[in-house]
Write a protein that holds these residues in place. Structure first.
Motif: not given
Length: 211
Positions: A8-21, A23-28, A34-38
């Motif tokens: 899920s994109v939620k593994a990358a970020a819960d909130m987005v500023s601009g456009i999510l790619t 390349d972002v450092i994941p911070s769920p 968090e479980s998706k990223l794990a």
């Protein structure tokens, strides 16, 4: 030979500023992301190196059997209730089940570079645009009210205490922007656009809602 994991994109970020790619450092934030990223990390660290691993991060998927805030919006319009959040100007990415199915089918049939890919429709839509699409699917005129921000936020805080349908968390989800890029995926497939546009996908979903 291939392993496809639906994250899920939620593994990358819960909130987005601009456009999510990608390349972002994941911070769920929260158990879901968090479980998706794990799970992603476990798969990448433990699957055999000769296996092609594809981690798909779709944004909100819609289609048959849809649940959640989209259903809430549909019910509001169905009952003729005016949408009071017209003042909030947001953009959100969605993913029709047809586009997701297209991607999975082609991942199986074709050889593209393994990795992490975000999956989204090409166009991001505002909640107000969604309301208009729902109203159009019901042959209704969209009722959108521009209630002042402060009054809406006060109502949401009241909902926190009284456990009303509109609370601060739901207000955030309905009005925040969350735009997701699908360029990496399209470049990998050598395509310029997804097979189904955001508007076409929602029209199909809302037609299924009527049934």
């Amino acid at each position: 030979k291939k392993f496809i994991f639906l994250s899920s994109v939620k593994a990358a970020a819960d909130m987005v500023s601009g456009i999510l790619t990608e390349d972002v450092i994941p911070s769920p934030k929260g158990p879901y992301g968090e479980s998706k990223l794990a799970a992603e990390k476990y798969i990448l660290d433990n699957l055999p190196k000769d296996k092609q691993v594809y981690i798909l991060r779709p944004c909100m998927i819609h289609g048959p059997g849809n649940k959640g805030n989209l259903n809430l919006l549909y019910k509001i319009v169905s009952k003729g209730i005016p949408w009071p959040l017209g003042k909030f100007d947001n953009k959100r990415s969605f993913c029709s089940i047809d586009n997701l199915s297209f991607i999975i089918s082609n991942l199986i049939e074709k050889d593209i570079e393994p990795g992490i890919y975000q999956v989204a429709d090409d166009e991001a839509l505002s909640t107000n645009e969604l309301i208009r699409l729902i109203a159009s699917s019901q042959k209704r005129k969209a009722k959108i009210w521009n209630v002042p921000y402060q009054l809406v936020k006060f109502s949401a805080k009241t909902g926190d205490y009284l456990h009303l349908p509109l609370n601060s968390e739901r207000l955030r989800k309905l009005t925040e922007s969350y735009v997701v890029s699908n360029e990496k995926l399209k470049n990998a497939f050598g395509i310029t656009k997804m097979p189904v546009s955001a508007e076409e996908g929602f029209k199909k979903t809302f037609k299924l809602f009527q049934k």
